[in-house]
Design an enzyme around this catalytic site. Structure first.
Site, short mmCIF file in Angstrom:
data_model
loop_
_atom_site.label_atom_id
_atom_site.label_comp_id
_atom_site.label_asym_id
_atom_site.label_seq_id
_atom_site.Cartn_x
_atom_site.Cartn_y
_atom_site.Cartn_z
N TYR A 1 -46.07 21.19 10.35
CA TYR A 1 -45.79 19.88 9.75
C TYR A 1 -44.28 19.73 9.51
O TYR A 1 -43.69 18.71 9.90
CB TYR A 1 -46.56 19.77 8.43
CG TYR A 1 -46.26 18.54 7.62
CD1 TYR A 1 -46.80 17.31 7.96
CD2 TYR A 1 -45.47 18.62 6.47
CE1 TYR A 1 -46.54 16.18 7.20
CE2 TYR A 1 -45.21 17.50 5.70
CZ TYR A 1 -45.74 16.28 6.07
OH TYR A 1 -45.48 15.17 5.32
N SER B 1 -39.95 15.17 4.45
CA SER B 1 -40.63 16.00 3.46
C SER B 1 -39.83 17.23 3.05
O SER B 1 -38.96 17.69 3.81
CB SER B 1 -41.96 16.43 4.10
OG SER B 1 -42.50 17.56 3.49
N LYS C 1 -41.80 17.04 11.32
CA LYS C 1 -41.01 16.09 10.53
C LYS C 1 -39.51 16.25 10.84
O LYS C 1 -38.78 15.27 10.95
CB LYS C 1 -41.28 16.29 9.03
CG LYS C 1 -42.62 15.73 8.56
CD LYS C 1 -42.58 14.20 8.55
CE LYS C 1 -43.89 13.57 8.10
NZ LYS C 1 -43.84 12.09 8.17
#
Lengths: 318, 318
Positions: free
Chosen positions: B145, B121, B149
């Site tokens: 997040y 991402s 990732k």
């Protein structure tokens, strides 16, 4: 102030402990208690402030015994070195990744957000690199050790951002000259080619002489660990990872410095015998990085490698 | 060829499954079996090749049920989205980190080194960024997040380097226009401000109009996932992580595109109401990155955002 040093029986851990005990204070507060945690028992220096704890750092109960809400500073030095983490993948993952995360989790559960310092390494870099690595150069580790250290950096940064700990990471250059015996680090030769000849023993140089290393002396490393722990959080902003200053020296230049300090006789004890496994790991590391930010934060390296050798000799005599 | 799609009941997972079933082959081999694994049951499209599996992806036995030595391609799409991973730290760590690692471990134990594609991402970037992020720009995620990732990227890269899997990571731009309902992603508005007005509903724009997003349409994302899985390992070298092409569009430009396609009436349904929590997360992401390497590898983005909106409308009608 209560301090925990993991890897407290190791070379850096013992040296840091002794320096802190001599100093008597950290971040302006008197040191009242120091826990030295390691898989084997470290020296307690006969000092009543020291408590030696042994155990598996990947076992939560061991960390819970070593950390409590009075623990205000943690130096997390315990690690599986590069060569061993490459040879034993699961062991590297368990100590370099799982134990580091567990340490952060134990702090988070206690809720008092202690200062936590992780050490990281040149090995987080790799692949195509600029001659001088910058603070914004991407990590592309080419070893499991470098991968695990890069992950620990990310974990500490996020735990710190969330306020679970007051964290900081120092990326250490290769430490040279280490006293003692060779270890399983791919960079072990960076001390061996100096130390063994000085001790009248033969040493193997397993890499090409043009290989460029980024080096820091043990003494400067210890001072940087202490200064790094004392940096105010605000000064780190959203970048708790700092690349420590080092000396960019080729292996041939290291050997020239040995010649300068200890003469031809010492240099003649070095056998050149290339080892592909070591060259592959060490060759993926940067030979230099930009130390500007570290210097602005008050962290310092060494002047010349010849001086580093002289300091090693003086230290061994003392 | 047997394929596993994790997050197989999700929006991208279902769409990828349908596209692959229509296509009939992957990497030159006929698709004989497809496992759609998710926490809820996905559509099996009435296709005998599809097996729907439900379970907790952080449970090793669930993954062992979904993967065997015949599984030659794994699309790992299951994830806790950015907003939710920020709100529930443990859940994000368990799904985005632990489950990803477990998936790699299950593959390693089987020993057949399947192709494994992870999606990553824009959120792995953060902090002070250049206007256009380059392949060698350092990651500095400012959300849990993004951290999780980034860690999954590092794990996949090392498992791939060691030959445990044949891995590749595609860093996805923000996907827009997603059909359906808003979700807990901080970027949910990037679809909502287009989708809701087109459906005659009101939408909230929670960020400044000058905020620049890096966008990819669902259709292009699906094509990139398939092309990404088909890239030969040799072409990836020691960099299995690829930044996908995107469109660099400000929120105001997105709204202008909506005006162009659907008129003033649609635009009038957008309420500007800034949300600091969302601005902080989304504002830490890059507004553009250099897609050169992805394009050389045959991965493509979209032409204009107005075209993306038109494709969304056509897709909804079909």
């Amino acid at each position: 102030m209560k301090i925990l040093i993991t890897g407290g029986a190791g070379f850096l851990g013992q040296r840091l402990a002794r320096r802190l005990l001599d100093r008597g204070e950290l971040n302006g507060q008197p040191i009242t208690e120091m826990v030295l945690l390691d898989v084997v028992a470290g020296n307690d220096f006969g000092d009543k402030r020291v408590r030696v704890e042994t155990g598996d750092i990947a076992d939560r109960s061991v960390l819970e015994r070593a950390i409590d809400t009075k623990t205000e500073a943690i130096f997390h030095l315990a690690a599986i070195v590069s060569g061993q983490a490459e040879a034993d993948f699961d062991l590297g993952m368990r100590i370099n990744l799982d134990a580091s995360r567990l340490l952060l989790e134990v702090c988070r559960a206690l809720g008092h957000a202690p200062r936590v310092l992780f050490t990281s390494s040149v090995a987080v870099y790799g692949g195509a690199l600029p001659d001088v690595v910058q603070d914004d150069t991407a990590l592309n580790p080419q070893s499991s050790y470098g991968t695990q250290k890069a992950i620990a950096e990310l974990l500490l940064s996020d735990y710190s951002r969330r306020g679970f700990v007051d964290g900081r990471v120092l990326r250490l250059p290769t430490i040279s000259v280490r006293p003692g015996k060779p270890n399983a680090a791919a960079s072990s030769f960076a001390s061996g080619i100096i130390r063994e000849p000085l001790n009248g023993e033969r040493a193997i140089c397993p890499v090409d002489g043009e290989t460029r290393l980024w080096l820091l002396s043990p003494k400067s490393a210890i001072e940087a660990l202490i200064a790094g722990l004392e940096i105010d959080r605000e000064k780190l902003g959203n970048r708790p990872v700092v690349n420590l200053p080092g000396l960019s020296v080729s292996v041939n230049e290291m050997i020239e410095a040995l010649r300068e300090v200890a003469g031809e006789e010492a240099v003649a004890r070095i056998d050149r015998q290339r080892d592909e496994r070591i060259e592959k790991i060490v060759g993926s590391w940067p030979g230099a990085w930009n130390p500007e930010r570290a210097e602005q934060l008050g962290l310092q390296g060494d002047k010349t490698f010849a001086d580093v050798i002289r300091a090693y000799i003086a230290d061994q005599k003392a």
